[in-house]
Design an enzyme around this catalytic site. Structure first.
Site, PDB file in Angstrom:
ATOM      1  N   ARG A 107       0.852  -1.061   0.040  1.00  9.45           N
ATOM      2  CA  ARG A 107       0.218  -0.035  -0.015  1.00  9.45           C
ATOM      3  C   ARG A 107       0.941   1.140  -0.083  1.00  9.45           C
ATOM      4  O   ARG A 107       2.230   0.974  -0.033  1.00  9.45           O
ATOM      5  CB  ARG A 107      -0.868  -0.089   1.221  1.00  9.45           C
ATOM      6  CG  ARG A 107       0.060   0.062   2.537  1.00  9.45           C
ATOM      7  CD  ARG A 107      -0.957   0.408   3.788  1.00  9.45           C
ATOM      8  NE  ARG A 107       0.005   0.270   4.940  1.00  9.45           N
ATOM      9  CZ  ARG A 107      -0.468   0.418   6.073  1.00  9.45           C
ATOM     10  NH1 ARG A 107      -1.373   0.759   6.523  1.00  9.45           N
ATOM     11  NH2 ARG A 107       0.490   0.551   7.273  1.00  9.45           N
ATOM     12  N   ASN A 145      -3.956   8.007   3.532  1.00 10.85           N
ATOM     13  CA  ASN A 145      -3.458   7.759   4.749  1.00 10.85           C
ATOM     14  C   ASN A 145      -2.051   7.671   4.598  1.00 10.85           C
ATOM     15  O   ASN A 145      -1.332   7.184   3.860  1.00 10.85           O
ATOM     16  CB  ASN A 145      -3.725   6.266   4.790  1.00 10.85           C
ATOM     17  CG  ASN A 145      -3.688   5.717   6.508  1.00 10.85           C
ATOM     18  OD1 ASN A 145      -4.149   6.505   7.247  1.00 10.85           O
ATOM     19  ND2 ASN A 145      -2.849   4.894   6.380  1.00 10.85           N
ATOM     20  N   GLU A 146      -1.410   8.487   5.742  1.00 10.82           N
ATOM     21  CA  GLU A 146      -0.237   8.544   6.193  1.00 10.82           C
ATOM     22  C   GLU A 146       0.743   8.652   4.466  1.00 10.82           C
ATOM     23  O   GLU A 146       1.633   8.010   4.225  1.00 10.82           O
ATOM     24  CB  GLU A 146       0.608   7.259   6.514  1.00 10.82           C
ATOM     25  CG  GLU A 146      -0.082   7.360   7.997  1.00 10.82           C
ATOM     26  CD  GLU A 146       0.426   6.163   9.064  1.00 10.82           C
ATOM     27  OE1 GLU A 146       1.130   5.290   8.317  1.00 10.82           O
ATOM     28  OE2 GLU A 146       0.735   6.307  10.243  1.00 10.82           O
ATOM     29  N   CYS A 151       9.065   8.630  -5.454  1.00 11.48           N
ATOM     30  CA  CYS A 151       8.857   7.813  -6.590  1.00 11.48           C
ATOM     31  C   CYS A 151      10.071   8.489  -7.951  1.00 11.48           C
ATOM     32  O   CYS A 151      10.086   9.672  -7.739  1.00 11.48           O
ATOM     33  CB  CYS A 151       7.536   8.083  -7.505  1.00 11.48           C
ATOM     34  SG  CYS A 151       7.609   7.154  -8.834  1.00 11.48           S
ATOM     35  N   CYS A 153      10.032   7.840 -11.271  1.00  8.47           N
ATOM     36  CA  CYS A 153       9.606   7.291 -12.582  1.00  8.47           C
ATOM     37  C   CYS A 153       9.777   8.483 -13.628  1.00  8.47           C
ATOM     38  O   CYS A 153       9.970   9.428 -13.219  1.00  8.47           O
ATOM     39  CB  CYS A 153       8.387   6.722 -12.644  1.00  8.47           C
ATOM     40  SG  CYS A 153       6.987   7.962 -12.549  1.00  8.47           S
ATOM     41  N   GLU A 305      -4.319   8.220  15.427  1.00 11.42           N
ATOM     42  CA  GLU A 305      -4.016   6.540  15.720  1.00 11.42           C
ATOM     43  C   GLU A 305      -3.040   6.626  16.917  1.00 11.42           C
ATOM     44  O   GLU A 305      -2.223   7.470  17.023  1.00 11.42           O
ATOM     45  CB  GLU A 305      -3.292   6.095  14.526  1.00 11.42           C
ATOM     46  CG  GLU A 305      -4.177   5.988  13.254  1.00 11.42           C
ATOM     47  CD  GLU A 305      -3.301   5.174  12.052  1.00 11.42           C
ATOM     48  OE1 GLU A 305      -2.578   4.345  12.583  1.00 11.42           O
ATOM     49  OE2 GLU A 305      -3.921   5.314  11.202  1.00 11.42           O
ATOM     50  N   GLU A 353      -0.938  -7.212   9.920  1.00 11.49           N
ATOM     51  CA  GLU A 353      -1.263  -6.614  11.315  1.00 11.49           C
ATOM     52  C   GLU A 353      -2.386  -7.326  12.039  1.00 11.49           C
ATOM     53  O   GLU A 353      -2.790  -6.959  12.891  1.00 11.49           O
ATOM     54  CB  GLU A 353      -1.955  -5.133  10.699  1.00 11.49           C
ATOM     55  CG  GLU A 353      -0.941  -4.211  10.414  1.00 11.49           C
ATOM     56  CD  GLU A 353      -1.406  -2.763   9.810  1.00 11.49           C
ATOM     57  OE1 GLU A 353      -2.509  -2.726  10.033  1.00 11.49           O
ATOM     58  OE2 GLU A 353      -0.207  -2.186   9.729  1.00 11.49           O
ATOM     59  N   LYS A 354      -2.179  -8.837  11.966  1.00 10.76           N
ATOM     60  CA  LYS A 354      -3.286  -9.611  12.674  1.00 10.76           C
ATOM     61  C   LYS A 354      -2.780  -9.626  14.210  1.00 10.76           C
ATOM     62  O   LYS A 354      -3.498  -9.975  15.036  1.00 10.76           O
ATOM     63  CB  LYS A 354      -3.135 -10.934  12.335  1.00 10.76           C
ATOM     64  CG  LYS A 354      -1.957 -11.786  12.194  1.00 10.76           C
ATOM     65  CD  LYS A 354      -2.381 -13.099  11.698  1.00 10.76           C
ATOM     66  CE  LYS A 354      -1.125 -14.051  11.662  1.00 10.76           C
ATOM     67  NZ  LYS A 354      -0.073 -13.508  10.829  1.00 10.76           N
ATOM     68  N   HIS A 356      -1.199  -6.742  15.617  1.00  9.12           N
ATOM     69  CA  HIS A 356      -1.373  -5.420  16.116  1.00  9.12           C
ATOM     70  C   HIS A 356      -2.289  -5.127  17.047  1.00  9.12           C
ATOM     71  O   HIS A 356      -3.440  -5.710  16.926  1.00  9.12           O
ATOM     72  CB  HIS A 356      -1.440  -4.467  14.960  1.00  9.12           C
ATOM     73  CG  HIS A 356      -1.537  -3.120  15.123  1.00  9.12           C
ATOM     74  ND1 HIS A 356      -2.075  -2.306  15.991  1.00  9.12           N
ATOM     75  CD2 HIS A 356      -0.141  -2.042  14.981  1.00  9.12           C
ATOM     76  CE1 HIS A 356      -1.410  -1.112  16.176  1.00  9.12           C
ATOM     77  NE2 HIS A 356      -0.371  -0.917  15.535  1.00  9.12           N
TER      78      HIS A 356
HETATM   79  C1  GLA Z   1      -0.099   3.276  10.607  1.00  8.98           C
HETATM   80  C2  GLA Z   1      -1.479   3.297   9.356  1.00  8.98           C
HETATM   81  C3  GLA Z   1      -2.460   2.118   9.885  1.00  8.98           C
HETATM   82  C4  GLA Z   1      -1.742   0.944  10.491  1.00  8.98           C
HETATM   83  C5  GLA Z   1      -0.921   1.390  11.771  1.00  8.98           C
HETATM   84  C6  GLA Z   1      -0.218   0.384  12.342  1.00  8.98           C
HETATM   85  O1  GLA Z   1      -0.354   4.369  11.309  1.00  8.98           O
HETATM   86  O2  GLA Z   1      -1.948   4.355   9.057  1.00  8.98           O
HETATM   87  O3  GLA Z   1      -3.135   1.592   8.673  1.00  8.98           O
HETATM   88  O4  GLA Z   1      -0.751   0.334   9.540  1.00  8.98           O
HETATM   89  O5  GLA Z   1       0.051   2.177  10.998  1.00  8.98           O
HETATM   90  O6  GLA Z   1       0.614   0.492  13.455  1.00  8.98           O
HETATM   91 ZN    ZN Z   2       6.508   8.588 -10.298  1.00  7.57          ZN
END
Ligand code: GLA
Ligand code: ZN
Length: 667
Positions: A107, A145-146, A151, A153, A305, A353-354, A356
């Site tokens: 991801r 997200n985060e 890159c 390319c 988070e 992440e099971k 986590h």
């Molecule tokens: C990040 C992501 C989450 C998850 C946590 C696990 O902060 O945003 O999706 O992967 O880490 O610590």
């Molecule tokens: Zn690129």
């Protein structure tokens, strides 16, 4: 819904059969959960093919949340690509530093310059906004997200050239001058000759070793802007359907790859994910909280988070001890959070992440220690109500945090590869916080007029009118402190053609011609502070400043290592070496005491104090006991603890439990 600190976290019920949601909501109610971040990784469900959208799962999740009187922070879900997209448009997959075009996997992996990614991500965000803008459960938008990663390319190379043309207003000579390209025969005669700095071009030994700092710095800035561009494209289509609901994206605190200060104006509120490094002292996450609060000029942020118990991605993943979660959460609130959310509400059954930590584990129990602590914290937050919402930090000390300086320092060849920006900045922040001063962590461009003390350690790159604004702080009576390796380069990483520390030299009243850099084991005694210096030793000549402390050995024994310069009604302090923490503590305490900024509890090691002022003017004092021993304290003023309702008279003794917290409303 009552006004209170938001409480909840990332929730992915689409991974489960529908019936599990009944149990989830029963447990959420038991734990006082009111806010759910949903849809973060659901692109492959909401759009199973390019021309097919399916919102059945999200509809159910949002409708159910509304029925349960909970609200959602709705993610656009564009951080994890669906497989069909990567297959159909291979350009969306990134090319890494070594020049390898990636294939589908993981991801946070999209090329920010890919037109296919932009088109499909914004189309999805638009559909979501159109569908849910008026949904009663909608509280906020969570784009992507985060954001992170780089890159290299061809699309990014072309976008970089375009970005440079804009930056240098089409003037290739200006770019040649900025990057100092006559060095090693690099004068460009066509924009098309410019390559992204990678292992195939300017770099050796990895991303921090570059032949041309100016190019690498601009690629960092370009990457920030490219990812910001993705964010802005999504925000724009959300705004077309929903003019009001606030928009954020979750940051990562002190995250080197992205300059969050460039990004901050475009957020409606800041939010971030706190996973402190193992064994980090409590001032480490505190610094990150203050940095995040500083993004929006001191306005409250969301803790988007944190783990209720353990992480999973590290080699070892220690458990949060009993009481640690509550302490960390109140620390976030003390530093400006008005939401406390978890990753994650229910543990994933499979994939990486099971293991986590989660509010609800695989067995679905409500009688685990973690669930009980989460639920107890839920009651604490319900009890606080709106008492701290919108509160501000009345800091008179500012710490300048600067991504450009961070980058420039750590990609520099010489004087030392061992100086780490975060470590030096943290040492000064820690000294100020442990002396009881509230600290605002601000960008180079911040208005410095509210502050008595400005700490600007390792301010390697100085740009704009910062030097004049620092001088103005001292002129009116304030104190400015800076350190070794400050005032070295301009915004393009070109050395100042002046005495070191360049534009800071007159404020500091010193001149530096030479510096010595030594291996980590070498220690230079600093006798006056009974302390030690390491890594870099600048040889300071006094030009108006006075000596505070000197080097103890070698040919520069007796030469100033710490100086103080009277400037206007104030002072400029310079620390010419990497002092150990006790040395930094002493220097910072001397600076703070000049302005009466030393707090009342500094004798209590591990006790953190932080003040916030509620919108109605109420003063709130957070006391956080970061130790495993009870703290026996004396009340400075009469106060009521909002967590227990207990009143304490001025001067009366009171005790804070091990890892205990008090939120005192002062009278
Ligand atoms: C990040 C992501 C989450 C998850 C946590 C696990 O902060 O945003 O999706 O992967 O880490 O610590
Ligand atoms: Zn690129």
């Amino acid at each position: 819904m009552t006004r209170k600190i938001r409480y909840g976290g990332d929730y992915n019920p689409e991974q489960w059969p529908e019936s599990v949601q009944d149990e989830d909501h029963r447990l959420f109610t038991a734990a006082g959960i009111d806010t759910l971040t949903v849809g973060v990784f659901s692109w492959s469900l909401t759009q199973p093919a390019e021309d097919t959208y399916d919102f059945t799962a999200l509809d159910r999740i949002l409708d159910r949340a509304a029925a349960e009187d909970r609200q959602v922070c709705l993610a656009t879900g564009t951080a994890a690509l669906p497989p069909w997209l990567a297959k159909k448009y291979p350009e969306v997959n990134r090319t890494d530093f070594e020049g390898r075009r990636h294939r589908y996997g993981q991801r946070h992996n999209f090329c920010p310059s890919s037109p296919a990614y932009r088109r499909l991500a914004t189309a999805l965000a638009a559909r979501l906004a159109e569908r849910y803008a008026d949904h009663p459960a909608l509280l906020a938008w969570h784009i992507n997200n985060e954001y992170g990663g780089v890159c290299y390319c061809e699309l990014c190379a072309e976008a970089f050239r375009g970005w440079l043309r804009d930056k240098f207003e089409g003037d290739l000579d200006a770019l040649n001058d900025a990057w100092w390209t006559t060095f090693w025969s690099h004068r460009y005669t066509d924009w098309a000759e410019i390559e992204p700095p990678s292992a195939l071009t300017e770099h050796w030994r990895g991303p921090d070793h570059t032949a041309f700092q100016g190019i690498t710095l601009d690629y960092f800035r370009f990457t920030t802007d490219a990812l910001l561009g993705c964010f802005l494209a999504e925000k724009e289509v959300i705004r077309a359907h929903d003019p009001e609901t606030p928009v954020t994206t979750n940051f990562m605190g002190m995250f080197r790859p992205l300059d969050y200060h460039r990004w901050a104006p475009h957020l409606d509120f800041a939010s971030w994910d706190s996973y402190p490094p193992l064994d980090a002292p409590p001032t480490w996450p505190a610094l990150a909280h203050d940095l995040m609060r500083g993004l929006k000029d001191g306005a409250p942020f969301w803790l988007m988070e944190q783990t209720p118990s353990t992480t999973a991605c590290r080699d070892v993943n220690p458990l949060r001890r009993p009481g640690e979660l509550r302490l960390a959460t109140f620390q976030a609130i003390a530093h400006g959070a008005d939401a406390a959310l978890y990753f994650q509400m229910r543990a994933s059954r499979g994939a990486c992440e099971k293991y986590h930590g989660a509010v609800i584990g695989h067995a679905g129990r409500d009688d685990t220690r973690v669930f009980r602590e989460v639920a107890a914290l839920g009651r604490d937050l319900a009890g606080l109500g709106d008492a701290v919402l919108g509160a501000r930090t009345p800091a008179r000390t500012a710490l300048v945090f600067d991504w450009d300086s961070w980058w420039a320092l750590e990609i520099s060849d010489g004087p030392s590869r061992l100086v780490k920006y975060q470590e030096v900045v943290h040492a000064y922040y820690r000294a100020a916080r442990e002396a009881g001063a509230d600290v605002d962590v601000v960008p180079q461009t911040a208005d410095l007029t509210p502050y008595d003390v400005v700490l600007a350690p390792v301010l390697h790159l100085v740009k704009g009118d910062l030097a004049e604004r620092l001088e103005a702080v001292a002129e009116r009576g304030g104190t400015v402190l800076t350190t070794f390796l400050s005032g070295r380069v301009d915004e393009h990483d070109r050395a100042f053609l002046a005495d070191v520390p360049g534009p800071l030299a007159s404020l500091m009243g010193i001149r530096i011609d030479e510096w010595d850099s030594r291996p980590p084991g070498f220690i230079q005694p600093i006798p006056e502070l009974e302390s030690e210096g390491r890594l870099v030793f600048e040889i300071v000549q006094l030009r108006g400043a006075e000596t505070v402390a000197t080097y103890g050995t070698d040919f520069y024994a007796g030469i100033a290592a710490v100086t103080r310069n009277r400037y206007g009604l104030g002072e400029g302090w310079y620390v010419a070496t990497a002092l150990d923490q006790p040395g930094v503590d002493q220097v910072v305490r001397r600076v703070l005491s000049r302005h009466d900024l030393i707090g009342p509890y500094i004798e209590h090691k591990g006790l953190e104090a932080a003040t916030r002022i509620a919108p109605d003017g109420t003063r709130l004092l957070f006391l956080l006991n970061h130790t495993e021993e009870a703290a026996h304290l004396k009340a400075c003023t009469s106060a009521t603890d909002l967590l227990t309702g207990k009143q304490t008279e001025a001067g009366a003794p009171f005790t804070l439990d091990p890892r205990g917290v008090a939120v005192l409303r002062l009278q």
